[in-house]
Design an enzyme around this catalytic site. Structure first.
Site, mmCIF file in Angstrom:
data_model
loop_
_atom_site.group_PDB
_atom_site.id
_atom_site.type_symbol
_atom_site.label_atom_id
_atom_site.label_comp_id
_atom_site.label_asym_id
_atom_site.label_seq_id
_atom_site.Cartn_x
_atom_site.Cartn_y
_atom_site.Cartn_z
ATOM 1 N N TYR A 158 -7.542 -6.864 3.925
ATOM 2 C CA TYR A 158 -7.638 -6.481 2.504
ATOM 3 C C TYR A 158 -6.985 -7.511 1.573
ATOM 4 O O TYR A 158 -6.633 -7.169 0.442
ATOM 5 C CB TYR A 158 -7.017 -5.099 2.298
ATOM 6 C CG TYR A 158 -7.923 -3.960 2.729
ATOM 7 C CD1 TYR A 158 -9.165 -3.755 2.128
ATOM 8 C CD2 TYR A 158 -7.546 -3.063 3.726
ATOM 9 C CE1 TYR A 158 -10.001 -2.711 2.513
ATOM 10 C CE2 TYR A 158 -8.381 -2.009 4.117
ATOM 11 C CZ TYR A 158 -9.602 -1.848 3.504
ATOM 12 O OH TYR A 158 -10.430 -0.806 3.868
ATOM 13 N N HIS A 217 -15.165 2.422 5.383
ATOM 14 C CA HIS A 217 -15.288 1.134 4.678
ATOM 15 C C HIS A 217 -16.626 0.516 5.051
ATOM 16 O O HIS A 217 -17.078 0.663 6.189
ATOM 17 C CB HIS A 217 -14.164 0.178 5.102
ATOM 18 C CG HIS A 217 -14.433 -1.253 4.724
ATOM 19 N ND1 HIS A 217 -14.161 -1.741 3.472
ATOM 20 C CD2 HIS A 217 -15.004 -2.283 5.425
ATOM 21 C CE1 HIS A 217 -14.543 -3.019 3.418
ATOM 22 N NE2 HIS A 217 -15.047 -3.364 4.586
ATOM 23 N N LYS A 223 -12.215 5.256 8.891
ATOM 24 C CA LYS A 223 -10.799 5.137 8.507
ATOM 25 C C LYS A 223 -9.916 6.216 9.142
ATOM 26 O O LYS A 223 -10.416 7.214 9.674
ATOM 27 C CB LYS A 223 -10.712 5.183 6.974
ATOM 28 C CG LYS A 223 -11.370 3.977 6.306
ATOM 29 C CD LYS A 223 -11.096 3.977 4.816
ATOM 30 C CE LYS A 223 -11.682 2.737 4.154
ATOM 31 N NZ LYS A 223 -11.338 2.689 2.718
ATOM 32 N N ASN A 264 -10.838 7.656 1.864
ATOM 33 C CA ASN A 264 -12.264 7.835 1.546
ATOM 34 C C ASN A 264 -13.194 7.647 2.745
ATOM 35 O O ASN A 264 -14.335 7.233 2.609
ATOM 36 C CB ASN A 264 -12.661 6.929 0.363
ATOM 37 C CG ASN A 264 -12.544 5.457 0.680
ATOM 38 O OD1 ASN A 264 -12.030 5.079 1.731
ATOM 39 N ND2 ASN A 264 -13.012 4.619 -0.221
ATOM 40 N N GLU A 302 -15.916 -10.165 8.118
ATOM 41 C CA GLU A 302 -15.260 -8.951 8.619
ATOM 42 C C GLU A 302 -15.606 -8.702 10.099
ATOM 43 O O GLU A 302 -14.756 -8.298 10.888
ATOM 44 C CB GLU A 302 -15.638 -7.760 7.735
ATOM 45 C CG GLU A 302 -15.043 -7.893 6.333
ATOM 46 C CD GLU A 302 -15.459 -6.797 5.359
ATOM 47 O OE1 GLU A 302 -16.310 -5.957 5.700
ATOM 48 O OE2 GLU A 302 -14.907 -6.788 4.239
HETATM 49 P P1 CMP Z 1 -12.732 0.086 0.819
HETATM 50 O O1 CMP Z 1 -14.208 0.115 0.644
HETATM 51 O O2 CMP Z 1 -12.197 0.083 2.197
HETATM 52 O O3 CMP Z 1 -12.142 -1.171 0.046
HETATM 53 C C1 CMP Z 1 -10.868 -1.192 -0.554
HETATM 54 C C2 CMP Z 1 -10.204 0.138 -0.501
HETATM 55 O O4 CMP Z 1 -9.150 0.298 -1.419
HETATM 56 C C3 CMP Z 1 -11.194 1.221 -0.902
HETATM 57 O O5 CMP Z 1 -12.149 1.390 0.092
HETATM 58 C C4 CMP Z 1 -10.262 2.385 -1.147
HETATM 59 O O6 CMP Z 1 -9.872 3.027 0.044
HETATM 60 C C5 CMP Z 1 -9.077 1.662 -1.749
HETATM 61 N N1 CMP Z 1 -9.092 1.759 -3.212
HETATM 62 C C6 CMP Z 1 -9.970 1.209 -4.051
HETATM 63 N N2 CMP Z 1 -9.651 1.506 -5.335
HETATM 64 C C7 CMP Z 1 -8.531 2.250 -5.259
HETATM 65 C C8 CMP Z 1 -7.710 2.862 -6.235
HETATM 66 N N3 CMP Z 1 -7.984 2.745 -7.547
HETATM 67 N N4 CMP Z 1 -6.640 3.549 -5.817
HETATM 68 C C9 CMP Z 1 -6.361 3.643 -4.478
HETATM 69 N N5 CMP Z 1 -7.116 3.085 -3.512
HETATM 70 C C10 CMP Z 1 -8.177 2.396 -3.898
#
Ligand code: CMP
Length: 138
Positions: free
Chosen positions: A50, A116, A10, A113, A127
């Site tokens: 998403y 993904h 990311k 984070n 994907e």
């Molecule tokens: P990812 O695995 O890419 O899938 C969806 C993404 O949404 C997740 O990682 C996070 O980056 C984001 N995400 C999921 N839950 C939350 C949350 N409660 N608040 C903000 N971002 C979120």
């Protein structure tokens, strides 16, 4: 049995210069890179990718963040690739992730984070198809 999964390194990881370390971490866990490239997601691509989260309160921020800078997209392969990648990534929120996981090492918040990973083989196929033509995966 050999399985495919999909990952995005990311914007926070690319921005901080962690791309190489994360790729080395994944290779160290036995993943083979089938295809990969750096790209900058358009708003339409991020919204589409998403779309499953579009009713969530964090959706607009997530799309803004995922389009904020370049990412690396990769198709990966190994046995049990989907569950193994999820284990190697750690919990969605880096604060809850186990020691030594990618998100614990490199993530900074539930949104930023680091990485993904697909949540099922079916979604992995979708994907991967979102970013790579079949000819890239031969
Ligand atoms: P990812 O695995 O890419 O899938 C969806 C993404 O949404 C997740 O990682 C996070 O980056 C984001 N995400 C999921 N839950 C939350 C949350 N409660 N608040 C903000 N971002 C979120």
């Amino acid at each position: 049995m050999s399985e495919r999964t999909f990952t995005i390194i990311k914007p926070d990881s690319v921005e901080k210069g962690n791309t190489g370390k994360i790729i080395a971490h994944l290779e160290g866990e036995g993943f083979t890179i089938l295809a990969g490239r750096m790209t900058h997601l358009s708003r339409t691509q991020a919204q589409g990718f998403y779309a499953v989260h579009k009713e969530r309160p964090f959706y607009n921020d997530l799309v803004a963040y995922m389009t904020s800078g370049p990412v690396w997209v990769m198709a990966l392969e190994r046995d049990q690739a989907v569950p193994t990648l999820r284990k190697v990534m750690g919990a969605t929120n880096p604060a809850d992730a186990d020691e030594g996981t990618v998100r614990k090492l490199y993530g900074e918040s539930i949104e930023r984070n680091a990485i993904h990973g697909s949540d099922s083989p079916e979604n992995a196929a979708i994907e991967i198809g979102f970013f790579f033509p079949a000819s890239d995966l031969a």
